[in-house]
Scaffold this motif. Structure first.
Motif, PDB file in Angstrom:
ATOM      1  N   THR A  56       0.821  -1.208   0.000  1.00 18.06           N
ATOM      2  CA  THR A  56       0.000   0.000   0.000  1.00 18.06           C
ATOM      3  C   THR A  56       0.858   1.263   0.000  1.00 18.06           C
ATOM      4  O   THR A  56       0.511   2.239  -0.672  1.00 18.06           O
ATOM      5  CB  THR A  56      -1.006   0.010   1.172  1.00 18.06           C
ATOM      6  N   SER A  59       2.055   1.669  -3.542  1.00 18.22           N
ATOM      7  CA  SER A  59       0.984   2.124  -4.429  1.00 18.22           C
ATOM      8  C   SER A  59       0.681   3.598  -4.189  1.00 18.22           C
ATOM      9  O   SER A  59       0.420   4.342  -5.138  1.00 18.22           O
ATOM     10  CB  SER A  59      -0.277   1.276  -4.272  1.00 18.22           C
ATOM     11  N   MET A  92      -7.625   4.914  -5.421  1.00 18.62           N
ATOM     12  CA  MET A  92      -6.802   4.556  -4.267  1.00 18.62           C
ATOM     13  C   MET A  92      -7.629   3.769  -3.253  1.00 18.62           C
ATOM     14  O   MET A  92      -7.107   2.864  -2.596  1.00 18.62           O
ATOM     15  CB  MET A  92      -6.207   5.810  -3.615  1.00 18.62           C
ATOM     16  N   THR A 107      -2.033   3.421   1.721  1.00 18.07           N
ATOM     17  CA  THR A 107      -1.970   4.040   0.401  1.00 18.07           C
ATOM     18  C   THR A 107      -1.918   5.560   0.528  1.00 18.07           C
ATOM     19  O   THR A 107      -1.106   6.230  -0.116  1.00 18.07           O
ATOM     20  CB  THR A 107      -3.185   3.608  -0.449  1.00 18.07           C
TER      21      THR A 107
END
Length: 160
Positions: A56, A59, A92, A107
Motif C-alpha cells: 500500500t 501504491s 486509491m 496508500t
C-alpha cells in the motif's frame, strides 16, 4: 513486563536509532516515521501486515506520482487538476478489493509522504521503506520481549 511497556521500550530505542540512521543515510526521518506508523496501524500484523503495508505504501507513492505528473501537464490553477486528484483518490480506495492493497490508510500515507517530499520519490521511497522495517522491528521486538518476560515469570512461578 506488559505488552504495552515492551512495545514502548523497543519503539523508544529503535526510534532513537532510526533518527541516527536517517541522518547518516540522508533519508527523511519524518517519512520513516510514517512508514513505521503505517505498520503499527495496519490491522494485520506479522509478515502479512508487513507485506500489505509495503504494497500500500508503494501504491500510494505511485498514485501520487500520477497526480503530480498529470496535474503538471494542465494549465496552472485549472480545475482539471482537482478532478484528477478526486478520480485518483477514488481508485486509491477501490484498489482495496485486492488483499495486498486492502490497507487504504497505507496508500494515503504513501501518497501524502510523496506530496510532502515534493514528489522526490527517490528520497521518499527508501525513507518510507526503511521506516517500515523499523516499525516492524519496533512492534514485533516488543511482542517478543513481552512474551519472553511472561515465559520467565511463569517459569519462576512454576519453580516456586
Amino acid at each position: 513486563m506488559n505488552i504495552l511497556f515492551s512495545i514502548a521500550l523497543t519503539t523508544g530505542v529503535l526510534s532513537a536509532l532510526w533518527g541516527w540512521v536517517a541522518v547518516t543515510l540522508g533519508l527523511l526521518s519524518w517519512a520513516g516515521f510514517l512508514g513505521s506508523t503505517a505498520y503499527f496501524a495496519c490491522p494485520q500484523g506479522g509478515f502479512k501486515g508487513l507485506l500489505i503495508t509495503l504494497c500500500t505504501l508503494l501504491s500510494g507513492v505511485a498514485w501520487a506520482q500520477l497526480i503530480i505528473h498529470s496535474s503538471a501537464m494542465l494549465p496552472q490553477l485549472s480545475i482539471a487538476g482537482y478532478a484528477i486528484t478526486g478520480v485518483v483518490a477514488f481508485f486509491m480506495c477501490m484498489q482495496a478489493k485486492n488483499v495486498l492493497l486492502s490497507f487504504v490508510p497505507g496508500t494515503f500515507i504513501g501518497a501524502c509522504a510523496t506530496f510532502a517530499g515534493q514528489g522526490d520519490w527517490r528520497l521518499v521511497l527508501p525513507s518510507l521503506l526503511v521506516g517500515l522495517l523499523f516499525g516492524f522491528a519496533m512492534k514485533n521486538g516488543g511482542l517478543w520481549l513481552a512474551g519472553r518476560r511472561a515465559k520467565e515469570s511463569s517459569g519462576a512461578v512454576a519453580a516456586e
